[in-house]
Design an enzyme around this catalytic site. Structure first.
Site, mmCIF file in Angstrom:
data_model
loop_
_atom_site.group_PDB
_atom_site.id
_atom_site.type_symbol
_atom_site.label_atom_id
_atom_site.label_comp_id
_atom_site.label_asym_id
_atom_site.label_seq_id
_atom_site.Cartn_x
_atom_site.Cartn_y
_atom_site.Cartn_z
ATOM 1 N N GLU A 91 34.633 133.307 65.716
ATOM 2 C CA GLU A 91 35.693 134.243 66.064
ATOM 3 C C GLU A 91 36.985 133.777 65.402
ATOM 4 O O GLU A 91 37.268 132.586 65.359
ATOM 5 C CB GLU A 91 35.851 134.316 67.582
ATOM 6 C CG GLU A 91 34.667 135.019 68.220
ATOM 7 C CD GLU A 91 34.797 135.142 69.722
ATOM 8 O OE1 GLU A 91 35.916 135.073 70.244
ATOM 9 O OE2 GLU A 91 33.751 135.304 70.372
ATOM 10 N N PHE A 108 34.223 119.627 63.680
ATOM 11 C CA PHE A 108 33.669 119.581 65.042
ATOM 12 C C PHE A 108 33.689 118.188 65.652
ATOM 13 O O PHE A 108 32.821 117.812 66.422
ATOM 14 C CB PHE A 108 32.278 120.224 65.095
ATOM 15 C CG PHE A 108 32.397 121.717 65.185
ATOM 16 C CD1 PHE A 108 32.822 122.442 64.097
ATOM 17 C CD2 PHE A 108 32.144 122.382 66.375
ATOM 18 C CE1 PHE A 108 33.018 123.811 64.183
ATOM 19 C CE2 PHE A 108 32.330 123.750 66.465
ATOM 20 C CZ PHE A 108 32.768 124.471 65.361
ATOM 21 N N ALA A 148 38.480 116.047 69.568
ATOM 22 C CA ALA A 148 38.355 115.809 71.007
ATOM 23 C C ALA A 148 39.356 116.689 71.745
ATOM 24 O O ALA A 148 40.374 117.088 71.192
ATOM 25 C CB ALA A 148 38.624 114.345 71.307
ATOM 26 N N CYS A 163 29.650 131.691 72.757
ATOM 27 C CA CYS A 163 28.445 131.291 72.026
ATOM 28 C C CYS A 163 27.961 129.896 72.397
ATOM 29 O O CYS A 163 26.865 129.744 72.939
ATOM 30 C CB CYS A 163 28.689 131.384 70.539
ATOM 31 S SG CYS A 163 28.741 133.093 70.005
ATOM 32 N N LYS A 214 39.948 129.463 72.038
ATOM 33 C CA LYS A 214 40.417 128.707 70.874
ATOM 34 C C LYS A 214 41.498 129.548 70.207
ATOM 35 O O LYS A 214 41.723 130.703 70.616
ATOM 36 C CB LYS A 214 39.270 128.401 69.916
ATOM 37 C CG LYS A 214 38.653 129.634 69.286
ATOM 38 C CD LYS A 214 37.653 129.270 68.213
ATOM 39 C CE LYS A 214 37.227 130.501 67.447
ATOM 40 N NZ LYS A 214 36.304 130.259 66.379
ATOM 41 N N ARG A 232 36.365 134.390 77.251
ATOM 42 C CA ARG A 232 35.086 134.103 77.914
ATOM 43 C C ARG A 232 34.802 132.591 77.837
ATOM 44 O O ARG A 232 34.895 131.986 76.795
ATOM 45 C CB ARG A 232 33.967 134.906 77.240
ATOM 46 C CG ARG A 232 34.121 136.403 77.488
ATOM 47 C CD ARG A 232 33.091 137.196 76.740
ATOM 48 N NE ARG A 232 33.238 137.075 75.300
ATOM 49 C CZ ARG A 232 32.428 137.625 74.409
ATOM 50 N NH1 ARG A 232 31.397 138.339 74.817
ATOM 51 N NH2 ARG A 232 32.623 137.479 73.118
HETATM 52 C C1 UDX Z 1 30.498 129.470 67.295
HETATM 53 C C2 UDX Z 1 29.817 128.950 66.023
HETATM 54 O O1 UDX Z 1 30.718 128.120 65.287
HETATM 55 C C3 UDX Z 1 29.345 130.109 65.177
HETATM 56 O O2 UDX Z 1 28.666 129.626 64.033
HETATM 57 C C4 UDX Z 1 28.433 130.953 66.029
HETATM 58 O O3 UDX Z 1 27.836 131.987 65.351
HETATM 59 C C5 UDX Z 1 29.165 131.459 67.244
HETATM 60 O O4 UDX Z 1 29.625 130.344 67.981
HETATM 61 P P1 UDX Z 1 32.894 130.404 67.980
HETATM 62 O O5 UDX Z 1 32.350 130.613 69.354
HETATM 63 O O6 UDX Z 1 33.736 131.469 67.384
HETATM 64 O O7 UDX Z 1 31.708 130.133 66.942
HETATM 65 O O8 UDX Z 1 33.779 129.098 68.068
HETATM 66 P P2 UDX Z 1 33.878 127.694 67.288
HETATM 67 O O9 UDX Z 1 34.920 127.752 66.273
HETATM 68 O O10 UDX Z 1 32.546 127.238 66.872
HETATM 69 O O11 UDX Z 1 34.407 126.777 68.494
HETATM 70 C C6 UDX Z 1 33.629 126.671 69.689
HETATM 71 C C7 UDX Z 1 34.357 125.865 70.729
HETATM 72 O O12 UDX Z 1 34.362 124.498 70.390
HETATM 73 C C8 UDX Z 1 35.811 126.236 70.949
HETATM 74 O O13 UDX Z 1 36.072 126.220 72.330
HETATM 75 C C9 UDX Z 1 36.596 125.138 70.252
HETATM 76 O O14 UDX Z 1 37.865 124.945 70.810
HETATM 77 C C10 UDX Z 1 35.665 123.969 70.482
HETATM 78 N N1 UDX Z 1 35.803 122.906 69.483
HETATM 79 C C11 UDX Z 1 35.493 123.158 68.183
HETATM 80 C C12 UDX Z 1 36.209 121.632 69.875
HETATM 81 O O15 UDX Z 1 36.473 121.384 71.052
HETATM 82 N N2 UDX Z 1 36.279 120.648 68.937
HETATM 83 C C13 UDX Z 1 35.970 120.870 67.634
HETATM 84 O O16 UDX Z 1 36.055 119.920 66.839
HETATM 85 C C14 UDX Z 1 35.577 122.156 67.241
#
Ligand code: UDX
Length: 456
Positions: free
Chosen positions: A156, A268, A271, A279, A339, A346
């Site tokens: 997203e 990813f 912290a 998702c 984020k 959600r």
């Molecule tokens: C995710 C997947 O990345 C994507 O490939 C899939 O198809 C759908 O789910 P999305 O839900 O949009 O995408 O969010 P993403 O950018 O992956 O972040 C997921 C969550 O992890 C967020 O709450 C973000 O804040 C958290 N996050 C991400 C961390 O806490 N630390 C990180 O280093 C990266």
């Protein structure tokens, strides 16, 4: 190609819009008539950068329509992309009833052969069930169905770019004909030959993505395996952060150097408050259930999920320790979306944090650039403010919950003057500890040595 997209949520709208953008004739349909009416009126029910201009442009060009008649949309199409929701049930399993409904609709309405593509995230073996349902409910002899799995990897906030310039296109197929049709559908993306709406030109340096052909079972598993791995990676970084706090190290320094190893990679490893959104939390739960049912020991996933649930407890505990008593305290919240760059709340940490603070008797002012409308419906008792500064007014503590870029560059002297007590809890490590201390704040972040006296 004439394509129907069933389901007008995030995945459906991005898929439909982008397929129209690369030259297909697309009809998007949904059984939520109000949603279709909104879309027909030219309004998007979600905030996703670039999607509005694509929908507007393709709508004007006549290659993208929204229809409240799913049966008709199905009959007209050569390929049907299933993009309906698969929300978690109380058990953690994915609710596949919407997929089942669409399967029966396709089976009963189709008069010509169809390629049926699962785009929604589904547990492995859904393709087999889909195939069976299409055969069992099919009404018109001679009509054949090919079933393919084509998982989405859309984030997203960057979903349009992710769709048009993907790292890989995964297609799970049973036969060459389905593969051929999917190659045709994705042709412009495989060649990277289209006018990119994100960059407003062709993107000559964009790499042609690998077209990964697998079995249907493997494709379904790839999606869950990828998202669960990302979730584990985040939980790992959070576990390291907790260790850093205890041992006096800095998680940013540790993960930065870890990420330089190409086998680990830098992404990813941030912290903070853990993963939210629709998702990762639901996919990891569904994958846990899938492994349990298959009789495989995947306690690694359970631990990652447990660690994630603990992030909010830990953050609130820090807030409590800093504030002593929560009741009757004025608390400012910066960020509501799960984020940055989305209005999606959600499974957003902010929602749980606000719920618990209100339950403990806090008064809350909150600000988010995009997600306030959605949050207002859940929390009538929260005061939503016009800007971040108003959220800080009279506050005993200010909590940074979403990593919106604009929060980084606030006028922190102004914020401090507005607050009753300059206490800042940064759940996303957005700010520089030294600079914020110099601005006169008591500051606590995640996994970094506190610039303020440690919390007892
Ligand atoms: C995710 C997947 O990345 C994507 O490939 C899939 O198809 C759908 O789910 P999305 O839900 O949009 O995408 O969010 P993403 O950018 O992956 O972040 C997921 C969550 O992890 C967020 O709450 C973000 O804040 C958290 N996050 C991400 C961390 O806490 N630390 C990180 O280093 C990266």
């Amino acid at each position: 190609m004439k394509i129907s997209v069933v389901g007008c949520g995030y995945v459906g709208l991005v898929t439909g819009g982008c397929l129209a953008e690369i030259g297909h004739q697309v009809v998007c349909t949904d059984n939520d008539a109000a949603k279709i009416e909104t879309l027909q009126a030219g309004k998007l029910p979600i905030y996703e950068p670039h999607l509005d201009s694509i929908v507007e442009k393709c709508g004007r060009a006549g290659c993208l329509r929204f229809s409240a008649q799913p049966a008709e949309a199905v009959r007209e199409a050569r390929a049907i992309f299933i993009c309906v929701g698969t929300p978690p049930l109380d058990t953690g399993d994915a609710d596949l009833s919407a997929i089942d409904n669409v399967a029966r609709l396709i089976a009963t309405e189709s008069r010509t052969p169809k390629l049926v593509v699962e785009k929604s995230t589904v547990p492995v073996h859904t393709g087999q069930q889909l195939k069976r349902a299409l055969a069992v409910y099919g009404r018109h002899p001679g009509v054949t169905f090919q079933v393919a799995s084509n998982p989405e990897f859309l984030r997203e906030g960057t979903a349009v770019g992710d769709f048009l310039h993907p790292d890989r296109i995964v297609v799970g197929v049973d036969d060459r004909e389905a593969e051929k049709q999917l190659r045709e559908i994705y042709g412009p993306i495989l060649d990277q030959k289209f006018n990119c709406p994100v960059h407003e030109r062709t993107c000559p340096s964009a790499a042609a993505p690998p077209f990964v052909v697998t079995t249907v079972n493997s494709a379904e598993l790839i999606k869950h395996a990828s998202n669960s791995f990302l979730a584990i990676k985040i939980s790992y970084a959070n576990a390291i952060a907790d260790l850093c706090e205890k041992l006096g190290a800095n998680v940013e320094e540790v993960t930065r150097a870890m990420g330089m190893d190409p086998r680990i990679g830098p992404q990813f490893l941030r912290a903070g408050l853990g993963f939210g959104g629709f998702c990762l939390p639901k996919d990891i739960q569904a994958f846990i259930r899938l492994a349990e049912r298959a009789g495989a020991d995947f306690s690694l996933l359970k631990e990652a999920e447990k660690l994630n649930r603990g992030r909010i407890d830990y953050f609130l505990e820090k807030t409590r320790r800093a504030l002593w008593v929560i009741k009757d305290k004025q608390i400012g919240i910066l960020g509501l979306a799960f984020k940055a760059n989305t209005d999606d709340i959600r499974f957003a940490p902010a929602i749980e944090i606000i719920r618990r603070l209100l339950a403990e008797g806090a008064r809350i002012r909150a600000y988010d650039p995009e997600a306030m409308e959605k949050t207002r419906q859940i929390f009538p008792a929260v005061q939503f403010t016009e800007n971040p500064y108003e959220a800080a007014r009279d506050a005993d503590a200010l909590l940074i919950v979403t990593e919106w870029e604009q929060f980084r560059s606030l006028d922190w002297n102004r914020v401090r003057e507005l607050m009753d007590r300059p206490l800042l809890l940064d759940g996303r490590n957005l700010l520089d500890p030294e600079a914020i201390k110099a601005a006169g704040f008591e500051y606590h972040s995640v996994g970094r040595p506190d610039t303020s006296p440690p919390l007892t």
